[in-house]
Motif scaffolding. Structure first.
Motif, PDB file in Angstrom:
ATOM      1  N   LEU A  94       3.259   6.624   5.773  1.00 30.28           N
ATOM      2  CA  LEU A  94       4.136   6.753   6.812  1.00 30.28           C
ATOM      3  C   LEU A  94       4.242   7.942   7.573  1.00 30.28           C
ATOM      4  O   LEU A  94       4.797   7.780   8.748  1.00 30.28           O
ATOM      5  CB  LEU A  94       5.705   6.734   6.250  1.00 30.28           C
ATOM      6  CG  LEU A  94       5.906   5.194   5.786  1.00 30.28           C
ATOM      7  CD1 LEU A  94       7.217   5.321   5.004  1.00 30.28           C
ATOM      8  CD2 LEU A  94       6.045   4.271   6.850  1.00 30.28           C
ATOM      9  N   ASN A  95       3.711   9.058   7.146  1.00 36.17           N
ATOM     10  CA  ASN A  95       3.504  10.297   7.913  1.00 36.17           C
ATOM     11  C   ASN A  95       2.207  10.068   8.868  1.00 36.17           C
ATOM     12  O   ASN A  95       2.343  10.509   9.856  1.00 36.17           O
ATOM     13  CB  ASN A  95       3.349  11.740   7.022  1.00 36.17           C
ATOM     14  CG  ASN A  95       4.572  11.841   6.267  1.00 36.17           C
ATOM     15  OD1 ASN A  95       4.651  11.596   5.237  1.00 36.17           O
ATOM     16  ND2 ASN A  95       5.586  12.122   6.985  1.00 36.17           N
ATOM     17  N   SER A  96       1.269   9.651   8.265  1.00 33.71           N
ATOM     18  CA  SER A  96      -0.147   9.547   9.214  1.00 33.71           C
ATOM     19  C   SER A  96      -0.316   8.599  10.147  1.00 33.71           C
ATOM     20  O   SER A  96      -0.809   8.521  10.913  1.00 33.71           O
ATOM     21  CB  SER A  96      -1.322   9.472   8.192  1.00 33.71           C
ATOM     22  OG  SER A  96      -1.261   8.644   7.335  1.00 33.71           O
ATOM     23  N   ALA A  97       0.417   7.413   9.740  1.00 32.60           N
ATOM     24  CA  ALA A  97       0.253   6.218  10.694  1.00 32.60           C
ATOM     25  C   ALA A  97       1.507   5.293  10.798  1.00 32.60           C
ATOM     26  O   ALA A  97       1.679   4.274  10.413  1.00 32.60           O
ATOM     27  CB  ALA A  97      -0.894   5.275  10.493  1.00 32.60           C
ATOM     28  N   PRO A  98       2.878   6.036  11.066  1.00 30.38           N
ATOM     29  CA  PRO A  98       4.287   5.363  10.926  1.00 30.38           C
ATOM     30  C   PRO A  98       4.217   4.030  11.678  1.00 30.38           C
ATOM     31  O   PRO A  98       4.639   3.086  11.301  1.00 30.38           O
ATOM     32  CB  PRO A  98       4.853   6.282  11.454  1.00 30.38           C
ATOM     33  CG  PRO A  98       4.202   7.195  12.338  1.00 30.38           C
ATOM     34  CD  PRO A  98       2.878   7.309  11.699  1.00 30.38           C
ATOM     35  N   GLU A  99       3.498   3.930  12.941  1.00 30.59           N
ATOM     36  CA  GLU A  99       3.506   3.139  13.724  1.00 30.59           C
ATOM     37  C   GLU A  99       2.267   2.109  13.899  1.00 30.59           C
ATOM     38  O   GLU A  99       2.034   1.095  14.831  1.00 30.59           O
ATOM     39  CB  GLU A  99       4.104   3.454  15.385  1.00 30.59           C
ATOM     40  CG  GLU A  99       5.415   3.806  15.263  1.00 30.59           C
ATOM     41  CD  GLU A  99       5.653   4.180  16.739  1.00 30.59           C
ATOM     42  OE1 GLU A  99       5.643   3.514  17.615  1.00 30.59           O
ATOM     43  OE2 GLU A  99       6.479   5.440  16.777  1.00 30.59           O
ATOM     44  N   LEU A 102       0.851  -1.138   0.153  1.00 32.65           N
ATOM     45  CA  LEU A 102      -0.048   0.083   0.127  1.00 32.65           C
ATOM     46  C   LEU A 102       0.793   1.328  -0.021  1.00 32.65           C
ATOM     47  O   LEU A 102       0.670   2.300  -0.582  1.00 32.65           O
ATOM     48  CB  LEU A 102      -0.985  -0.153   1.095  1.00 32.65           C
ATOM     49  CG  LEU A 102      -2.189   0.794   1.231  1.00 32.65           C
ATOM     50  CD1 LEU A 102      -3.052   0.715  -0.030  1.00 32.65           C
ATOM     51  CD2 LEU A 102      -2.922   0.744   2.397  1.00 32.65           C
ATOM     52  N   LEU A 103       2.106   1.055   0.632  1.00 30.61           N
ATOM     53  CA  LEU A 103       3.097   2.553   0.570  1.00 30.61           C
ATOM     54  C   LEU A 103       3.509   2.831  -0.635  1.00 30.61           C
ATOM     55  O   LEU A 103       3.743   3.911  -0.922  1.00 30.61           O
ATOM     56  CB  LEU A 103       4.131   2.051   1.370  1.00 30.61           C
ATOM     57  CG  LEU A 103       3.965   1.807   3.103  1.00 30.61           C
ATOM     58  CD1 LEU A 103       5.155   1.443   3.775  1.00 30.61           C
ATOM     59  CD2 LEU A 103       3.226   3.086   3.670  1.00 30.61           C
TER      60      LEU A 103
END
Length: 121
Positions: free
Chosen positions: A86-91, A78-79
């Motif tokens: 990666l900015n909105s939900a990195p973890e 999806l990336l």
């Protein structure tokens, strides 16, 4: 599930013999808007510290290193179309790859949440 961190701002969430790897919230804040992610190949065997992926932002390109040794068993494809995850939900939803852990003892050498927090102060 246990989460451990590297001094290079990667995390690994350990679930049995599998580790979910990504970059920390702190890392994505330092990078700024992420525009491209180069994912590792499924089946690629990595040693702890090997370059596994590349994240490019409007500021710079940054290598993502394997926090432990193992084999890539899944990537977050999806990336490819939505690198901003990666900015909105990195973890969370923005994890990068999953690794079949080769040596669980390597996990013990990583930082826990408190140790990592001390690095980012």
């Amino acid at each position: 599930m246990t989460t451990k961190f590297t001094p290079d701002h990667e995390y690994i969430r350990v679930d049995g013999e599998t580790g979910i790897v990504g970059i920390t919230t702190y890392a994505q804040e330092q990078l700024g808007d992420i525009v491209f992610v180069e994912l590792p190949a499924i089946g690629k065997v990595l040693r702890k510290g090997d370059e596994a992926a590349v994240v490019e932002s409007v500021k710079a390109a940054s290598e993502i290193y394997a926090p432990v040794s193992g084999e890539v068993v899944e990537v977050n494809s999806l990336l490819t179309s939505e690198p901003g995850m990666l900015n909105s939900a990195p973890e969370g939803e923005g994890w990068i790859f999953k690794l079949k852990i080769a040596d669980s003892a390597e996990i013990d050498s990583l930082l826990d949440a408190d140790g990592y927090a001390d690095l980012t102060l």
